[in-house]
Write a protein that holds these residues in place. Structure first.
Motif, PDB file in Angstrom:
ATOM      1  N   ARG A  78      67.438  53.576   0.485  1.00 57.47           N
ATOM      2  CA  ARG A  78      68.144  53.691  -0.793  1.00 57.47           C
ATOM      3  C   ARG A  78      69.533  53.083  -0.691  1.00 57.47           C
ATOM      4  N   GLN A  79      70.235  53.365   0.398  1.00 56.56           N
ATOM      5  CA  GLN A  79      71.577  52.822   0.579  1.00 56.56           C
ATOM      6  C   GLN A  79      71.570  51.300   0.659  1.00 56.56           C
ATOM      7  N   ALA A  80      70.456  50.738   1.127  1.00 63.18           N
ATOM      8  CA  ALA A  80      70.342  49.279   1.241  1.00 63.18           C
ATOM      9  C   ALA A  80      69.775  48.642  -0.023  1.00 63.18           C
ATOM     10  N   GLY A  81      69.534  49.462  -1.052  1.00 62.02           N
ATOM     11  CA  GLY A  81      69.058  48.929  -2.316  1.00 62.02           C
ATOM     12  C   GLY A  81      67.554  48.843  -2.457  1.00 62.02           C
ATOM     13  N   HIS A  82      66.812  49.522  -1.581  1.00 62.67           N
ATOM     14  CA  HIS A  82      65.350  49.490  -1.631  1.00 62.67           C
ATOM     15  C   HIS A  82      64.813  50.825  -2.147  1.00 62.67           C
ATOM     16  N   THR A  83      63.818  50.750  -3.008  1.00 62.58           N
ATOM     17  CA  THR A  83      63.117  51.950  -3.456  1.00 62.58           C
ATOM     18  C   THR A  83      61.777  52.003  -2.740  1.00 62.58           C
ATOM     19  N   VAL A  84      61.635  52.960  -1.843  1.00 63.01           N
ATOM     20  CA  VAL A  84      60.409  53.094  -1.051  1.00 63.01           C
ATOM     21  C   VAL A  84      59.912  54.526  -1.198  1.00 63.01           C
TER      22      VAL A  84
ATOM     23  N   LEU B 208      58.725  46.940   3.975  1.00 66.56           N
ATOM     24  CA  LEU B 208      59.514  45.949   3.232  1.00 66.56           C
ATOM     25  C   LEU B 208      58.874  44.571   3.205  1.00 66.56           C
ATOM     26  N   GLY B 209      57.859  44.352   4.033  1.00 64.60           N
ATOM     27  CA  GLY B 209      57.136  43.091   4.005  1.00 64.60           C
ATOM     28  C   GLY B 209      57.700  42.027   4.931  1.00 64.60           C
TER      29      GLY B 209
ATOM     30  N   LYS C  18      68.994  42.308   7.441  1.00 69.04           N
ATOM     31  CA  LYS C  18      69.320  43.669   7.011  1.00 69.04           C
ATOM     32  C   LYS C  18      68.598  44.731   7.840  1.00 69.04           C
ATOM     33  N   ASP C  19      67.706  44.301   8.742  1.00 71.76           N
ATOM     34  CA  ASP C  19      66.922  45.275   9.511  1.00 71.76           C
ATOM     35  C   ASP C  19      67.809  46.193  10.348  1.00 71.76           C
ATOM     36  N   ASP C  20      68.722  45.597  11.100  1.00 69.31           N
ATOM     37  CA  ASP C  20      69.566  46.417  11.976  1.00 69.31           C
ATOM     38  C   ASP C  20      70.458  47.375  11.191  1.00 69.31           C
ATOM     39  N   PRO C  21      71.108  46.930  10.099  1.00 71.57           N
ATOM     40  CA  PRO C  21      71.905  47.886   9.325  1.00 71.57           C
ATOM     41  C   PRO C  21      71.076  49.043   8.763  1.00 71.57           C
ATOM     42  N   ILE C  22      69.850  48.763   8.326  1.00 70.79           N
ATOM     43  CA  ILE C  22      69.001  49.841   7.810  1.00 70.79           C
ATOM     44  C   ILE C  22      68.627  50.798   8.942  1.00 70.79           C
TER      45      ILE C  22
END
Length: 223
Positions: free
Chosen positions: A33-39, A60-61, A68-72
């Protein structure tokens, strides 16, 4: 006849011995959510047990922005880490390890968590007196469902695959163990259904560590 100390019991940690799977689902959800993804939380939960690299790709595909993988992942670690002091073992977990060790099995932990998370879970479990060794994702190049962690645990235990049993709680545990040639006993405590675990190839399924503990005397696998 082989001496019984040449057998090994390899244990996953998250959802198998320590009650953490839903904490991981919630904290991954917040990191996304913080990274802008709705999962969807349900989709995240079904990926718990995979290494974070596999989890990110599945949710995320392949076409995602990999920068952005490491920050998430770092956000998830920070969010999950806040729960460290409150982590609790599942009922019967420490007693299960001690009972298995008393039957002549070398107890080795094999987790997709990193070394820091492993240390926190070991402290919560409080069974180091019977844990012969442990391995985490820091020790291998590929995480579950690849077999590397299981193979590393076998090496630490000093036994071949046909002298070991893996205990986990997800289809990814069963897949990783199967690729390494090790039968997997599965627990429902991670939130995956009995039908899915059996379909994935579990040699046996128990409700939780306490239920598995009660079955040791009647299971030929642990004699």
């Amino acid at each position: 006849m082989r001496d019984e100390v040449e057998r090994a019991a390899l244990f996953d940690m998250d959802g198998t011995l320590v009650d953490t799977n839903y904490l991981h689902a919630v904290t991954w959800w917040e990191a996304f959510r913080q990274a802008g993804h709705t999962v969807a939380m349900a989709d995240i939960h079904r990926c718990i047990g995979m290494g974070s690299d596999h989890l990110l790709e599945r949710l995320l595909g392949k076409e995602r922005d990999r920068s952005k993988d490491d920050p998430i992942s770092d956000a998830h670690k920070a969010l999950y880490g806040a729960y460290g002091p409150t982590l609790a073992p599942l009922d019967g977990a420490a007693d299960l390890l001690r009972a298995v060790a008393a039957r002549g099995f070398r107890v080795v932990l094999a987790t997709s968590a990193d070394g820091k998370e492993l240390a926190v879970m070991r402290a919560a479990l409080d069974a180091d007196d019977v844990i012969a060794d442990a391995t985490s994702k820091d020790d291998v190049s590929a995480s579950k469902p690849a077999p590397d962690l299981v193979a590393q645990a076998l090496e630490r235990a000093g036994v071949p695959a046909d002298r070991a049993v893996f205990v986990g709680d997800t289809v990814w545990d069963i897949e990783a163990a199967g690729k390494a040639g090790v039968p997997c006993v599965a627990l429902l405590s991670g939130g995956i259904s009995r039908a899915e675990l059996e379909e994935a190839g579990a040699a046996a399924v128990h409700r939780d560590p306490l239920d598995m503990l009660a079955s040791l005397d009647t299971s030929p696998m642990w004699r």
